[in-house]
Design an enzyme around this catalytic site. Structure first.
Site, PDB file in Angstrom:
ATOM      1  N   ASN A  61      46.015  21.493  16.362  1.00 58.16           N
ATOM      2  CA  ASN A  61      45.487  21.063  17.680  1.00 58.16           C
ATOM      3  C   ASN A  61      44.386  20.026  17.549  1.00 58.16           C
ATOM      4  O   ASN A  61      43.347  20.301  16.949  1.00 58.16           O
ATOM      5  CB  ASN A  61      44.894  22.262  18.429  1.00 58.16           C
ATOM      6  CG  ASN A  61      45.935  23.297  18.723  1.00 58.16           C
ATOM      7  OD1 ASN A  61      46.753  23.125  19.602  1.00 58.16           O
ATOM      8  ND2 ASN A  61      45.920  24.372  17.941  1.00 58.16           N
ATOM      9  N   TYR A  86      61.381  20.692  20.176  1.00 60.31           N
ATOM     10  CA  TYR A  86      60.235  20.119  19.454  1.00 60.31           C
ATOM     11  C   TYR A  86      60.115  20.734  18.053  1.00 60.31           C
ATOM     12  O   TYR A  86      60.111  20.018  17.057  1.00 60.31           O
ATOM     13  CB  TYR A  86      58.972  20.379  20.262  1.00 60.31           C
ATOM     14  CG  TYR A  86      57.711  19.765  19.684  1.00 60.31           C
ATOM     15  CD1 TYR A  86      57.526  18.388  19.682  1.00 60.31           C
ATOM     16  CD2 TYR A  86      56.700  20.570  19.163  1.00 60.31           C
ATOM     17  CE1 TYR A  86      56.352  17.819  19.167  1.00 60.31           C
ATOM     18  CE2 TYR A  86      55.528  20.003  18.651  1.00 60.31           C
ATOM     19  CZ  TYR A  86      55.359  18.635  18.661  1.00 60.31           C
ATOM     20  OH  TYR A  86      54.195  18.079  18.151  1.00 60.31           O
TER      21      TYR A  86
HETATM   22  N1  LIG Z   1      47.935  16.139  19.634  1.00 62.38           N
HETATM   23  C1  LIG Z   1      48.128  17.157  18.830  1.00 62.38           C
HETATM   24  O1  LIG Z   1      47.358  18.124  18.842  1.00 62.38           O
HETATM   25  C2  LIG Z   1      49.295  17.152  17.867  1.00 62.38           C
HETATM   26  C3  LIG Z   1      49.529  18.295  17.104  1.00 62.38           C
HETATM   27  C4  LIG Z   1      50.583  18.303  16.203  1.00 62.38           C
HETATM   28  C5  LIG Z   1      51.388  17.182  16.052  1.00 62.38           C
HETATM   29  N2  LIG Z   1      51.153  16.070  16.796  1.00 62.38           N
HETATM   30  C6  LIG Z   1      52.061  14.913  16.614  1.00 62.38           C
HETATM   31  O2  LIG Z   1      51.341  13.695  16.621  1.00 62.38           O
HETATM   32  C7  LIG Z   1      52.108  12.683  17.272  1.00 62.38           C
HETATM   33  C8  LIG Z   1      51.285  12.043  18.380  1.00 62.38           C
HETATM   34  O3  LIG Z   1      50.903  13.045  19.310  1.00 62.38           O
HETATM   35  P1  LIG Z   1      49.949  12.745  20.560  1.00 62.38           P
HETATM   36  O4  LIG Z   1      49.154  13.959  20.820  1.00 62.38           O
HETATM   37  O5  LIG Z   1      49.275  11.455  20.382  1.00 62.38           O
HETATM   38  O6  LIG Z   1      51.039  12.661  21.730  1.00 62.38           O
HETATM   39  P2  LIG Z   1      51.271  11.541  22.831  1.00 62.38           P
HETATM   40  O7  LIG Z   1      52.325  12.064  23.737  1.00 62.38           O
HETATM   41  O8  LIG Z   1      49.978  11.118  23.423  1.00 62.38           O
HETATM   42  O9  LIG Z   1      51.827  10.322  21.969  1.00 62.38           O
HETATM   43  C9  LIG Z   1      53.189  10.160  21.636  1.00 62.38           C
HETATM   44  C10 LIG Z   1      53.556   8.710  21.858  1.00 62.38           C
HETATM   45  O10 LIG Z   1      54.928   8.510  21.498  1.00 62.38           O
HETATM   46  C11 LIG Z   1      55.565   7.746  22.503  1.00 62.38           C
HETATM   47  N3  LIG Z   1      56.996   8.064  22.461  1.00 62.38           N
HETATM   48  C12 LIG Z   1      57.611   9.228  22.782  1.00 62.38           C
HETATM   49  N4  LIG Z   1      58.933   9.122  22.567  1.00 62.38           N
HETATM   50  C13 LIG Z   1      59.155   7.870  22.078  1.00 62.38           C
HETATM   51  C14 LIG Z   1      60.310   7.161  21.677  1.00 62.38           C
HETATM   52  N5  LIG Z   1      61.522   7.724  21.711  1.00 62.38           N
HETATM   53  N6  LIG Z   1      60.169   5.879  21.253  1.00 62.38           N
HETATM   54  C15 LIG Z   1      58.943   5.287  21.229  1.00 62.38           C
HETATM   55  N7  LIG Z   1      57.821   5.894  21.598  1.00 62.38           N
HETATM   56  C16 LIG Z   1      57.923   7.185  22.033  1.00 62.38           C
HETATM   57  C17 LIG Z   1      54.880   8.173  23.804  1.00 62.38           C
HETATM   58  O11 LIG Z   1      55.039   7.245  24.849  1.00 62.38           O
HETATM   59  C18 LIG Z   1      53.430   8.291  23.331  1.00 62.38           C
HETATM   60  O12 LIG Z   1      52.758   7.057  23.426  1.00 62.38           O
HETATM   61  C19 LIG Z   1      53.389  13.349  17.768  1.00 62.38           C
HETATM   62  O13 LIG Z   1      54.433  13.073  16.870  1.00 62.38           O
HETATM   63  C20 LIG Z   1      53.052  14.818  17.763  1.00 62.38           C
HETATM   64  O14 LIG Z   1      54.187  15.612  17.535  1.00 62.38           O
HETATM   65  C21 LIG Z   1      50.131  16.028  17.716  1.00 62.38           C
END
Ligand SMILES: NC(=O)c1ccc[n+]([C@@H]2O[C@H](COP(=O)([O-])OP(=O)(O)OC[C@H]3O[C@@H](n4cnc5c(N)ncnc54)[C@H](O)[C@@H]3O)[C@@H](O)[C@H]2O)c1
Length: 258
Positions: A173, A144
């Site tokens: 977060n 990651y």
């Molecule tokens: N939630 C947080 O606190 C946080 C913090 C830092 C970064 N992020 C980033 O924000 C983004 C969204 O995070 P989130 O918390 O909503 O996570 P999440 O897991 O709820 O959402 C990710 C989405 O991407 C989809 N996905 C995964 N691999 C895929 C692929 N190969 N092709 C198509 N779809 C795919 C999943 O099915 C899911 O719907 C991510 O890129 C994550 O790295 C989130």
């Protein structure tokens, strides 16, 4: 009205972003392979003519004529991204390359959802964008952390080489409705344990600090970076709450509120 592609749009953050963009009257395509997201997260939107839900894995190329791309697809919690680490790296690296390739071909603006994890195990608190981080390239979180770092590299190289208008945001977060209850993140862990009347699990002495933001504030920040910054602005920019809480403070707050 714009045509907007949201990869990972059926996930936690993506579903809130899609809702906001659809409500503003944009034509939104949500791409998702439902690895951690679900149709239910966006189900209530499917009936709207300006929303399309497409099952697609961004590791494979995709084509659509759009004005903007938000690239969110990637499992984000350790339990999920470590479950299939090679797929995580592929999504972060090959998937982002596919989204950048699309942005280049159709001249779309693209926002990359990066993460505070690019700082690894930081030696500096809080982390300014200029800090390059302290990252283990061979650990179990590397799929990651390093995947997301490489995605940022690709964004900047597509920008320098091909003039693609990229915006990199580093998300801290985030919490809010539709977080998965058992994804191992501290807010959901604490809330689930507190609601069940169990003891809250705190690792270490509880004095380690984190920043937390509500998902609506993040979505507001994402849209502002996409819409309101000049094309020359690429970031990276940290999007999170500048104030930090210790885990003990967070635990006390969750117990009070539940
Ligand atoms: N939630 C947080 O606190 C946080 C913090 C830092 C970064 N992020 C980033 O924000 C983004 C969204 O995070 P989130 O918390 O909503 O996570 P999440 O897991 O709820 O959402 C990710 C989405 O991407 C989809 N996905 C995964 N691999 C895929 C692929 N190969 N092709 C198509 N779809 C795919 C999943 O099915 C899911 O719907 C991510 O890129 C994550 O790295 C989130």
């Amino acid at each position: 009205m714009k045509r907007i592609l949201v990869s990972g749009g059926a996930g936690f953050i993506g579903s809130h972003l899609c809702t906001r963009l659809v409500n503003e009257g944009n034509d939104v395509i949500c791409l998702d392979n439902y690895y951690t997201g679900s149709k239910e997260n966006v189900w209530h939107r499917i009936g709207r003519p300006n929303f399309e839900l497409v099952r697609h894995d961004i590791v494979n190329p995709y084509w659509a004529e759009v004005d903007e791309i938000y690239n969110l697809a990637c499992p984000a919690s350790p339990i999920h991204y470590q479950h299939d680490p090679i797929q995580t790296t592929k999504t972060a690296v090959v998937g982002t390359m596919n989204m950048l390739g699309l942005a280049k071909r159709i001249n779309a603006k693209i926002l990359q959802a990066s993460t505070s994890e690019v700082y690894g195990d930081p030696a500096l608190h809080p982390q300014p964008e200029e800090y390059w981080g302290n990252v283990n390239p061979v650990g179990i979180r590397s799929c990651y952390d390093e995947g997301k770092r490489c995605a940022e590299t690709l964004c900047m190289d597509y920008h320098r080489r091909h003039g693609v208008r990229v915006k990199i945001i580093r998300i801290f977060n985030t919490y809010g409705p539709r977080m998965l209850a058992h994804d191992g993140r501290v807010v959901s862990n604490f809330v689930v344990q507190a609601l069940k009347g169990e003891n809250l699990t705190i690792y270490g002495d509880g004095h380690q600090t984190r920043s937390f933001q509500y998902v609506d504030d993040l979505v507001e920040g994402m849209v502002r970076v996409m819409e309101q910054t000049p094309d020359e602005f690429n970031g990276p920019i940290n999007i999170g709450n500048p104030g930090e809480f210790t885990m003990l403070e967070l635990a006390e707050m969750v117990i009070r509120m539940t």
